[in-house]
Write an enzyme that holds these catalytic residues in place. Structure first.
Site, mmCIF file in Angstrom:
data_model
loop_
_atom_site.group_PDB
_atom_site.id
_atom_site.type_symbol
_atom_site.label_atom_id
_atom_site.label_comp_id
_atom_site.label_asym_id
_atom_site.label_seq_id
_atom_site.Cartn_x
_atom_site.Cartn_y
_atom_site.Cartn_z
ATOM 1 N N LYS A 1 0.859 -1.194 0.000
ATOM 2 C CA LYS A 1 0.000 0.000 0.000
ATOM 3 C C LYS A 1 0.889 1.236 0.000
ATOM 4 O O LYS A 1 1.916 1.266 0.670
ATOM 5 C CB LYS A 1 -0.850 -0.024 1.270
ATOM 6 C CG LYS A 1 -1.795 1.143 1.432
ATOM 7 C CD LYS A 1 -2.670 0.985 2.683
ATOM 8 C CE LYS A 1 -2.036 1.585 3.917
ATOM 9 N NZ LYS A 1 -2.969 1.688 5.056
ATOM 10 N N THR B 1 -8.792 1.838 3.465
ATOM 11 C CA THR B 1 -7.769 0.793 3.350
ATOM 12 C C THR B 1 -8.421 -0.568 3.119
ATOM 13 O O THR B 1 -8.026 -1.333 2.224
ATOM 14 C CB THR B 1 -6.940 0.738 4.662
ATOM 15 O OG1 THR B 1 -6.462 2.051 4.933
ATOM 16 C CG2 THR B 1 -5.805 -0.241 4.583
HETATM 17 C C1 R5P Z 1 -2.842 2.688 9.354
HETATM 18 O O1 R5P Z 1 -1.627 2.583 9.391
HETATM 19 C C2 R5P Z 1 -3.757 1.825 10.173
HETATM 20 O O2 R5P Z 1 -3.176 0.620 10.526
HETATM 21 C C3 R5P Z 1 -5.057 1.572 9.430
HETATM 22 O O3 R5P Z 1 -4.772 0.825 8.253
HETATM 23 C C4 R5P Z 1 -5.707 2.871 9.035
HETATM 24 O O4 R5P Z 1 -5.850 3.695 10.159
HETATM 25 C C5 R5P Z 1 -7.084 2.629 8.436
HETATM 26 O O5 R5P Z 1 -7.627 3.855 8.064
HETATM 27 P P1 R5P Z 1 -8.800 3.940 7.024
HETATM 28 O O6 R5P Z 1 -9.892 3.020 7.493
HETATM 29 O O7 R5P Z 1 -9.219 5.381 7.049
HETATM 30 O O8 R5P Z 1 -8.259 3.535 5.700
#
Ligand code: R5P
Length: 291
Positions: free
Chosen positions: A188, A223
Protein backbone atom coordinates in the site's frame (compact mmCIF):
# COMPACT_ATOMS: atom_id res chain seq x y z
CA UNK A 1 -8.91 -2.41 45.14
CA UNK A 2 -11.52 -0.70 42.92
CA UNK A 3 -12.35 -0.60 39.24
CA UNK A 4 -13.40 2.87 38.18
CA UNK A 5 -15.59 3.04 35.07
CA UNK A 6 -15.44 6.30 33.15
CA UNK A 7 -18.01 7.36 30.56
CA UNK A 8 -16.43 5.37 27.69
CA UNK A 9 -15.45 2.12 29.41
CA UNK A 10 -17.97 0.39 27.10
CA UNK A 11 -18.86 -2.17 29.74
CA UNK A 12 -15.26 -3.37 29.98
CA UNK A 13 -14.82 -2.00 33.52
CA UNK A 14 -17.93 -3.85 34.72
CA UNK A 15 -16.78 -7.10 33.13
CA UNK A 16 -13.30 -6.83 34.65
CA UNK A 17 -14.88 -6.09 38.00
CA UNK A 18 -16.98 -9.25 37.66
CA UNK A 19 -14.19 -11.53 36.44
CA UNK A 20 -11.75 -10.45 39.16
CA UNK A 21 -14.33 -9.77 41.87
CA UNK A 22 -13.19 -6.18 42.40
CA UNK A 23 -15.83 -3.58 43.40
CA UNK A 24 -16.91 -1.26 40.59
CA UNK A 25 -17.36 2.49 40.97
CA UNK A 26 -18.78 4.70 38.21
CA UNK A 27 -17.31 8.18 37.92
CA UNK A 28 -19.75 11.03 37.32
CA UNK A 29 -19.23 13.23 34.29
CA UNK A 30 -20.98 16.30 33.03
CA UNK A 31 -20.24 19.15 30.67
CA UNK A 32 -20.34 22.79 31.74
CA UNK A 33 -22.23 25.21 29.45
CA UNK A 34 -18.89 26.42 28.04
CA UNK A 35 -17.90 22.86 27.06
CA UNK A 36 -15.49 22.07 29.90
CA UNK A 37 -15.66 18.57 31.35
CA UNK A 38 -16.43 18.01 35.04
CA UNK A 39 -15.90 14.69 36.81
CA UNK A 40 -16.38 13.42 40.32
CA UNK A 41 -15.56 10.10 41.94
CA UNK A 42 -18.54 9.70 44.26
CA UNK A 43 -16.97 7.60 47.03
CA UNK A 44 -13.73 6.75 48.83
CA UNK A 45 -11.16 4.60 46.99
CA UNK A 46 -9.07 1.64 48.16
CA UNK A 47 -5.27 1.44 47.87
CA UNK A 48 -5.26 0.46 44.20
CA UNK A 49 -7.55 1.99 41.59
CA UNK A 50 -7.97 0.59 38.10
CA UNK A 51 -9.33 3.29 35.79
CA UNK A 52 -10.96 2.21 32.51
CA UNK A 53 -11.57 4.65 29.67
CA UNK A 54 -11.48 4.15 25.91
CA UNK A 55 -10.22 7.14 23.96
CA UNK A 56 -12.87 6.68 21.27
CA UNK A 57 -14.79 9.68 19.87
CA UNK A 58 -14.91 12.33 21.33
CA UNK A 59 -11.32 11.37 22.01
CA UNK A 60 -10.02 14.71 23.27
CA UNK A 61 -12.88 15.10 25.78
CA UNK A 62 -12.47 11.50 26.87
CA UNK A 63 -8.79 12.07 27.43
CA UNK A 64 -9.45 15.13 29.60
CA UNK A 65 -12.03 13.12 31.56
CA UNK A 66 -9.39 10.42 32.14
CA UNK A 67 -6.81 12.96 33.29
CA UNK A 68 -9.32 14.57 35.64
CA UNK A 69 -10.17 11.18 37.14
CA UNK A 70 -6.52 10.32 37.67
CA UNK A 71 -6.06 13.61 39.52
CA UNK A 72 -9.28 13.09 41.48
CA UNK A 73 -8.19 9.56 42.45
CA UNK A 74 -4.89 10.95 43.74
CA UNK A 75 -6.87 13.49 45.76
CA UNK A 76 -8.76 10.59 47.35
CA UNK A 77 -5.43 9.15 48.47
CA UNK A 78 -5.43 5.99 46.40
CA UNK A 79 -1.85 4.69 46.43
CA UNK A 80 -1.61 3.07 43.01
CA UNK A 81 -3.35 3.88 39.73
CA UNK A 82 -3.51 1.38 36.88
CA UNK A 83 -5.01 2.82 33.72
CA UNK A 84 -6.69 0.58 31.18
CA UNK A 85 -7.15 2.32 27.82
CA UNK A 86 -8.81 -0.16 25.43
CA UNK A 87 -8.41 2.23 22.48
CA UNK A 88 -5.51 4.64 22.73
CA UNK A 89 -6.25 7.51 20.36
CA UNK A 90 -3.61 9.73 18.75
CA UNK A 91 -1.28 6.71 18.50
CA UNK A 92 -0.96 6.74 14.71
CA UNK A 93 1.06 9.97 14.78
CA UNK A 94 4.04 8.19 16.33
CA UNK A 95 6.70 10.24 14.56
CA UNK A 96 7.09 13.52 12.73
CA UNK A 97 6.00 12.54 9.22
CA UNK A 98 6.33 16.18 8.14
CA UNK A 99 8.51 18.86 9.66
CA UNK A 100 6.57 20.91 12.20
CA UNK A 101 4.24 18.10 13.28
CA UNK A 102 3.94 16.92 16.89
CA UNK A 103 4.34 13.30 18.02
CA UNK A 104 0.86 12.94 19.45
CA UNK A 105 1.33 9.51 21.04
CA UNK A 106 4.19 11.03 23.05
CA UNK A 107 1.86 13.75 24.35
CA UNK A 108 -0.75 11.21 25.46
CA UNK A 109 1.69 8.82 27.16
CA UNK A 110 3.92 11.41 28.78
CA UNK A 111 0.92 13.32 30.15
CA UNK A 112 -0.47 10.14 31.75
CA UNK A 113 2.87 9.32 33.33
CA UNK A 114 3.46 12.84 34.57
CA UNK A 115 0.07 12.84 36.31
CA UNK A 116 1.17 9.84 38.35
CA UNK A 117 -0.23 6.77 36.58
CA UNK A 118 1.67 3.74 37.92
CA UNK A 119 0.95 1.26 35.13
CA UNK A 120 -0.84 1.22 31.80
CA UNK A 121 -2.59 -1.50 29.85
CA UNK A 122 -3.86 -0.90 26.34
CA UNK A 123 -5.09 -3.00 23.42
CA UNK A 124 -3.30 -3.25 20.07
CA UNK A 125 -1.65 0.17 20.11
CA UNK A 126 -0.73 1.20 16.58
CA UNK A 127 3.01 0.76 17.25
CA UNK A 128 3.94 -1.20 20.36
CA UNK A 129 7.35 0.48 20.45
CA UNK A 130 5.63 3.78 21.38
CA UNK A 131 5.09 2.39 24.90
CA UNK A 132 8.82 1.74 25.36
CA UNK A 133 9.76 4.98 23.70
CA UNK A 134 7.64 7.31 25.79
CA UNK A 135 6.90 5.57 29.10
CA UNK A 136 9.09 4.51 31.97
CA UNK A 137 6.22 3.01 34.00
CA UNK A 138 5.22 -0.65 33.43
CA UNK A 139 3.02 -0.94 30.34
CA UNK A 140 1.40 -3.82 28.50
CA UNK A 141 -0.06 -4.02 25.00
CA UNK A 142 -2.72 -6.73 24.84
CA UNK A 143 -3.41 -8.29 21.43
CA UNK A 144 -6.86 -9.68 20.60
CA UNK A 145 -5.89 -11.87 17.65
CA UNK A 146 -6.53 -15.20 19.40
CA UNK A 147 -10.09 -14.05 20.04
CA UNK A 148 -10.44 -12.80 16.45
CA UNK A 149 -9.18 -16.16 15.13
CA UNK A 150 -11.63 -18.06 17.38
CA UNK A 151 -14.46 -16.01 15.94
CA UNK A 152 -13.64 -17.32 12.45
CA UNK A 153 -12.68 -20.87 13.41
CA UNK A 154 -14.47 -23.49 11.28
CA UNK A 155 -16.46 -20.81 9.44
CA UNK A 156 -14.26 -20.45 6.36
CA UNK A 157 -13.21 -22.51 3.34
CA UNK A 158 -9.46 -22.54 2.74
CA UNK A 159 -8.79 -19.33 4.69
CA UNK A 160 -5.95 -16.97 3.84
CA UNK A 161 -5.21 -14.15 6.27
CA UNK A 162 -4.27 -10.91 4.60
CA UNK A 163 -2.78 -7.74 6.06
CA UNK A 164 -3.82 -4.65 4.08
CA UNK A 165 -0.25 -3.34 4.41
CA UNK A 166 3.13 -4.44 5.71
CA UNK A 167 2.51 -2.69 9.04
CA UNK A 168 -0.33 -5.10 9.81
CA UNK A 169 1.62 -8.23 8.84
CA UNK A 170 2.31 -9.24 12.46
CA UNK A 171 -1.44 -9.09 13.11
CA UNK A 172 -2.25 -11.30 10.13
CA UNK A 173 0.46 -13.74 11.21
CA UNK A 174 -1.04 -14.08 14.70
CA UNK A 175 -4.50 -14.85 13.30
CA UNK A 176 -3.08 -17.27 10.71
CA UNK A 177 -1.11 -19.17 13.36
CA UNK A 178 -4.27 -19.74 15.36
CA UNK A 179 -6.17 -20.90 12.27
CA UNK A 180 -3.25 -22.99 11.14
CA UNK A 181 -3.19 -21.37 7.72
CA UNK A 182 -1.04 -19.02 5.64
CA UNK A 183 -0.85 -15.22 5.52
CA UNK A 184 0.43 -12.41 3.36
CA UNK A 185 0.20 -8.64 2.92
CA UNK A 186 -0.81 -6.09 0.31
CA UNK A 187 1.57 -3.38 -0.70
CA UNK A 188 0.00 0.00 0.00
CA UNK A 189 1.18 3.52 -0.71
CA UNK A 190 -0.31 6.47 1.18
CA UNK A 191 0.38 10.04 0.05
CA UNK A 192 1.09 11.88 3.29
CA UNK A 193 -0.22 15.19 1.92
CA UNK A 194 -3.39 14.17 0.05
CA UNK A 195 -4.03 10.98 2.04
CA UNK A 196 -4.67 9.07 -1.21
CA UNK A 197 -4.04 5.34 -0.88
CA UNK A 198 -3.15 2.93 -3.67
CA UNK A 199 -2.79 -0.84 -3.39
CA UNK A 200 0.10 -2.07 -5.47
CA UNK A 201 -0.10 -5.46 -7.26
CA UNK A 202 0.87 -8.24 -4.89
CA UNK A 203 2.21 -11.74 -5.54
CA UNK A 204 -0.10 -13.84 -3.40
CA UNK A 205 -2.70 -16.03 -5.00
CA UNK A 206 -6.08 -15.39 -3.45
CA UNK A 207 -8.04 -17.39 -6.04
CA UNK A 208 -10.78 -19.56 -4.54
CA UNK A 209 -9.68 -18.73 -1.01
CA UNK A 210 -11.81 -17.23 1.76
CA UNK A 211 -9.86 -14.13 2.79
CA UNK A 212 -9.75 -12.61 6.27
CA UNK A 213 -8.36 -9.08 6.09
CA UNK A 214 -6.98 -8.04 9.47
CA UNK A 215 -6.02 -4.54 10.62
CA UNK A 216 -5.71 -2.62 13.89
CA UNK A 217 -8.05 0.25 12.94
CA UNK A 218 -10.87 0.80 10.50
CA UNK A 219 -11.35 4.55 10.29
CA UNK A 220 -12.83 5.72 6.98
CA UNK A 221 -12.68 2.15 5.67
CA UNK A 222 -10.58 3.26 2.69
CA UNK A 223 -7.77 0.79 3.35
CA UNK A 224 -10.10 -2.18 3.82
CA UNK A 225 -12.27 -1.22 0.83
CA UNK A 226 -9.25 -1.24 -1.45
CA UNK A 227 -8.05 -4.56 -0.05
CA UNK A 228 -11.51 -6.13 -0.35
CA UNK A 229 -11.98 -4.99 -3.96
CA UNK A 230 -8.52 -6.11 -4.88
CA UNK A 231 -8.98 -9.59 -3.33
CA UNK A 232 -12.32 -10.13 -5.07
CA UNK A 233 -11.00 -8.85 -8.42
CA UNK A 234 -8.20 -11.37 -8.10
CA UNK A 235 -10.56 -14.30 -7.66
CA UNK A 236 -11.04 -14.61 -3.89
CA UNK A 237 -14.10 -16.60 -2.89
CA UNK A 238 -15.35 -14.44 0.01
CA UNK A 239 -13.81 -11.59 1.97
CA UNK A 240 -14.19 -11.30 5.75
CA UNK A 241 -12.81 -8.33 7.63
CA UNK A 242 -11.64 -8.07 11.24
CA UNK A 243 -10.14 -5.19 13.17
CA UNK A 244 -9.44 -4.29 16.77
CA UNK A 245 -10.68 -0.70 16.79
CA UNK A 246 -13.79 0.04 14.70
CA UNK A 247 -13.81 3.83 14.46
CA UNK A 248 -16.05 3.62 11.36
CA UNK A 249 -16.00 7.24 10.24
CA UNK A 250 -18.22 8.63 7.47
CA UNK A 251 -20.04 5.55 6.20
CA UNK A 252 -17.04 3.24 6.45
CA UNK A 253 -19.21 0.13 6.79
CA UNK A 254 -21.30 0.98 3.72
CA UNK A 255 -18.12 1.50 1.75
CA UNK A 256 -16.67 -1.87 2.84
CA UNK A 257 -19.88 -3.81 2.22
CA UNK A 258 -20.31 -2.15 -1.18
CA UNK A 259 -16.83 -3.37 -2.05
CA UNK A 260 -18.16 -6.90 -1.54
CA UNK A 261 -17.15 -7.90 2.00
CA UNK A 262 -19.26 -10.71 3.48
CA UNK A 263 -18.78 -9.78 7.14
CA UNK A 264 -16.95 -7.14 9.15
CA UNK A 265 -16.21 -7.72 12.83
CA UNK A 266 -14.33 -5.87 15.57
CA UNK A 267 -13.55 -5.96 19.27
CA UNK A 268 -15.33 -3.80 21.84
CA UNK A 269 -12.47 -1.34 22.43
CA UNK A 270 -14.65 1.15 20.53
CA UNK A 271 -18.47 1.16 20.53
CA UNK A 272 -19.84 0.19 17.11
CA UNK A 273 -22.46 -2.06 15.52
CA UNK A 274 -19.76 -4.64 14.68
CA UNK A 275 -17.99 -4.70 18.08
CA UNK A 276 -18.82 -8.35 18.81
CA UNK A 277 -15.57 -9.68 20.29
CA UNK A 278 -14.89 -8.62 23.87
CA UNK A 279 -11.38 -7.83 25.04
CA UNK A 280 -12.49 -7.79 28.69
CA UNK A 281 -11.34 -11.36 29.53
CA UNK A 282 -7.90 -10.72 27.99
CA UNK A 283 -7.61 -7.40 29.80
CA UNK A 284 -8.61 -9.02 33.10
CA UNK A 285 -5.87 -11.62 32.59
CA UNK A 286 -3.29 -8.95 31.79
CA UNK A 287 -4.36 -7.03 34.88
CA UNK A 288 -3.61 -10.04 37.10
CA UNK A 289 0.10 -9.49 36.38
CA UNK A 290 -0.13 -6.02 37.92
CA UNK A 291 -2.23 -6.63 41.04
C1 R5P B 1 -2.84 2.69 9.35
O1 R5P B 1 -1.63 2.58 9.39
C2 R5P B 1 -3.76 1.82 10.17
O2 R5P B 1 -3.18 0.62 10.53
C3 R5P B 1 -5.06 1.57 9.43
O3 R5P B 1 -4.77 0.82 8.25
C4 R5P B 1 -5.71 2.87 9.04
O4 R5P B 1 -5.85 3.69 10.16
C5 R5P B 1 -7.08 2.63 8.44
O5 R5P B 1 -7.63 3.86 8.06
P1 R5P B 1 -8.80 3.94 7.02
O6 R5P B 1 -9.89 3.02 7.49
O7 R5P B 1 -9.22 5.38 7.05
O8 R5P B 1 -8.26 3.53 5.70
Amino acid sequence: MNVLALSHSNGIAARISKYLDIPLIRAQRKKFPDGEIYVRIPQALDDTTIIVQSLEYPQSENFIELLECIEAARGLNTQRIITIIPYLAYARQDKRFLEGEPITVKIILKTLESLGVDALITVDIHQERSLKEWLSIPARNVLPYKEIASYFKNKLESPLVLAPDKGALKRAKLVAEQLNTDFDYNEKKRDRITGEVTVLPRKINVENRDIIIVDDIISTGGTITLATKSALENGANKVYVACTHALLINGALDRIFSAGATEVVATDTVKSPISKISVAPTLANALKEFI
